[in-house]
Design an enzyme around this catalytic site. Sequence first.
Site, PDB file in Angstrom:
ATOM      1  N   ASN A  10       0.835  -1.300  -0.098  1.00 43.08           N
ATOM      2  CA  ASN A  10       0.121   0.040   0.187  1.00 43.08           C
ATOM      3  C   ASN A  10       0.850   1.101   0.025  1.00 43.08           C
ATOM      4  O   ASN A  10       1.506   1.589   1.094  1.00 43.08           O
ATOM      5  CB  ASN A  10      -1.010  -0.188   1.335  1.00 43.08           C
ATOM      6  CG  ASN A  10      -1.820   1.237   1.382  1.00 43.08           C
ATOM      7  OD1 ASN A  10      -1.767   2.130   0.733  1.00 43.08           O
ATOM      8  ND2 ASN A  10      -2.744   1.211   2.481  1.00 43.08           N
ATOM      9  N   ARG A  89      -2.619  -2.059  -3.499  1.00 39.32           N
ATOM     10  CA  ARG A  89      -3.886  -1.107  -3.225  1.00 39.32           C
ATOM     11  C   ARG A  89      -3.654  -0.060  -4.182  1.00 39.32           C
ATOM     12  O   ARG A  89      -2.625   0.755  -4.065  1.00 39.32           O
ATOM     13  CB  ARG A  89      -3.864  -0.705  -1.733  1.00 39.32           C
ATOM     14  CG  ARG A  89      -5.038   0.202  -1.747  1.00 39.32           C
ATOM     15  CD  ARG A  89      -4.999   0.763  -0.282  1.00 39.32           C
ATOM     16  NE  ARG A  89      -6.057   1.813  -0.065  1.00 39.32           N
ATOM     17  CZ  ARG A  89      -6.012   3.158   0.378  1.00 39.32           C
ATOM     18  NH1 ARG A  89      -4.977   3.226   0.907  1.00 39.32           N
ATOM     19  NH2 ARG A  89      -7.042   3.681   0.494  1.00 39.32           N
ATOM     20  N   HIS A 178     -12.556   3.726   0.075  1.00 31.59           N
ATOM     21  CA  HIS A 178     -12.702   2.639   1.270  1.00 31.59           C
ATOM     22  C   HIS A 178     -13.420   1.626   0.994  1.00 31.59           C
ATOM     23  O   HIS A 178     -13.756   0.598   1.780  1.00 31.59           O
ATOM     24  CB  HIS A 178     -13.279   3.410   2.480  1.00 31.59           C
ATOM     25  CG  HIS A 178     -12.505   4.449   3.179  1.00 31.59           C
ATOM     26  ND1 HIS A 178     -13.189   5.573   3.452  1.00 31.59           N
ATOM     27  CD2 HIS A 178     -11.037   4.857   3.453  1.00 31.59           C
ATOM     28  CE1 HIS A 178     -12.238   6.334   4.441  1.00 31.59           C
ATOM     29  NE2 HIS A 178     -10.977   5.955   4.004  1.00 31.59           N
ATOM     30  N   ARG A 239     -10.580  16.914   6.466  1.00 28.03           N
ATOM     31  CA  ARG A 239     -10.916  17.215   5.469  1.00 28.03           C
ATOM     32  C   ARG A 239     -12.199  17.817   5.705  1.00 28.03           C
ATOM     33  O   ARG A 239     -12.936  17.473   6.829  1.00 28.03           O
ATOM     34  CB  ARG A 239     -11.322  16.327   4.472  1.00 28.03           C
ATOM     35  CG  ARG A 239     -10.005  15.486   3.694  1.00 28.03           C
ATOM     36  CD  ARG A 239     -10.366  14.721   2.887  1.00 28.03           C
ATOM     37  NE  ARG A 239      -9.267  13.788   2.319  1.00 28.03           N
ATOM     38  CZ  ARG A 239      -9.133  12.304   2.542  1.00 28.03           C
ATOM     39  NH1 ARG A 239      -9.991  11.540   2.979  1.00 28.03           N
ATOM     40  NH2 ARG A 239      -7.998  11.879   2.304  1.00 28.03           N
ATOM     41  N   GLU A 384      -7.927  -4.614   5.349  1.00 28.33           N
ATOM     42  CA  GLU A 384      -7.994  -4.378   3.759  1.00 28.33           C
ATOM     43  C   GLU A 384      -6.747  -5.351   3.385  1.00 28.33           C
ATOM     44  O   GLU A 384      -6.981  -5.874   2.111  1.00 28.33           O
ATOM     45  CB  GLU A 384      -7.831  -2.867   3.630  1.00 28.33           C
ATOM     46  CG  GLU A 384      -8.951  -2.002   3.833  1.00 28.33           C
ATOM     47  CD  GLU A 384      -8.512  -0.567   4.001  1.00 28.33           C
ATOM     48  OE1 GLU A 384      -8.147  -0.300   5.159  1.00 28.33           O
ATOM     49  OE2 GLU A 384      -8.716   0.408   3.273  1.00 28.33           O
TER      50      GLU A 384
END
Length: 400
Positions: A10, A89, A178, A239, A384
């Site tokens: 990743n 990923r 996600h 964010r 993940e």
Amino acid sequence: MSKNAVLVINCGSSSLKFSLIEPISGEVMVAGVAERLLSKHAFVKVAFKGSKETTPLIVPFDHQVAVNFIVEFLHENNLVECLSAVGHRLVHGGEEYSTPTLIDDVVKYSIEKLSKLAPLHNPVNLIGVNAAEHAFPDLPQVAVFDTAFHQSMPAKAYIYGLPYSLYEAHGIRRYGFHGTSHYFVSKQAADLLGKPFTKTSVITAHLGNGCSITAIDNGKSVDTSMGLTPLEGVIMGTRSGDLDPGIIFHLIEQLNYTPEQVSSLLNKESGLLGISQMSNDCRTIEEAIINDQDERANLTMDIFCYRIAKSIASYMASLSHFDGLVFTGGIGENSDLVRSRIVNSLHLLNIHLDDNKNTDIRFGKSGLISTESSQHCWVIPTNEEQVIAEQTYQLIVGDK
Ligand code: AMP
């Protein structure tokens, strides 16, 4: 020794997380992260056989050096012969990629083209792919896309209220992110319910530094809060999430912000950090509430939780039936305070928490935190890497 292991990579702009996973048993054989890449303070941390070691990296301190370190580590510990493939990923797969994909030059070219939609993510993901190809030229490389699970959304969920030509000519639509995490935890929820995944309808709240909420109807993502980019949706660590688009014109026209300054404001200076003016870390805000009765910290948490609760409630419009709510991600898995503030706004959906279970199920534990008469509400730690390893392995075994 198993020969099925998958090296999961990743790759971020200044970090590269990796793990060596036996995809059938799920055993994590090695896990590590290279951090502060592209600076002279770059280092790699590796956990292997119960011990953890940190090693400084050498010039040019880049992603290729990090991958070379991994290769050497695997050689030194006779782990290279266990490897069956490398799983990557990849953040943005656009509309082209709704399943894991064997990477070749054509795939790399289209991932590069999709960088227009994800300039902060796809180019650095590709650096990881190129470095791994260079290090393991004989191994299959597989891309698992963050957007893939959401490709099942209906058009009514992904088309914006903009001229349709922008979608047709430029691909401007909701994609969602996600996806690997939402897929994993919703599948786990189906297992906990003892129902087939294709008959399970849940809402999943992935709350970490980035946050997104997804409606999953009969095993398919039917709506999600992030959009063309990961900026849309609920409030996150730094964010802003949703806001009146008019604010952007106000910032530019009245307050003389440049587009770069607006982007930095909305992506890096807003959210928990912007409102609290304290930190993007949920733990720091919780401590200020509990230890100092800090009013701004309390307000920050109220705004964060209320917006998430509103997003969850709105997805009642998306589901054919409702089997329950899942919390995951660093905040969702660990913060009993956030979970209880969110669920306090959801009593009309008949979701009620058992306070003892809510306090108990944290720090990697998994299970139901709702009362007996409530709709189900679970905490399920995400994984993940496990999904990437499994899907990579399934693809290459299917290809043989
Ligand atoms: P992630 O992006 O999923 O790794 O989540 C990172 C976020 O999880 C951090 O920014 C923290 O805000 C949050 N987090 C981690 N541990 C805790 C905890 N014990 N309590 C509250 N929040 C936590």
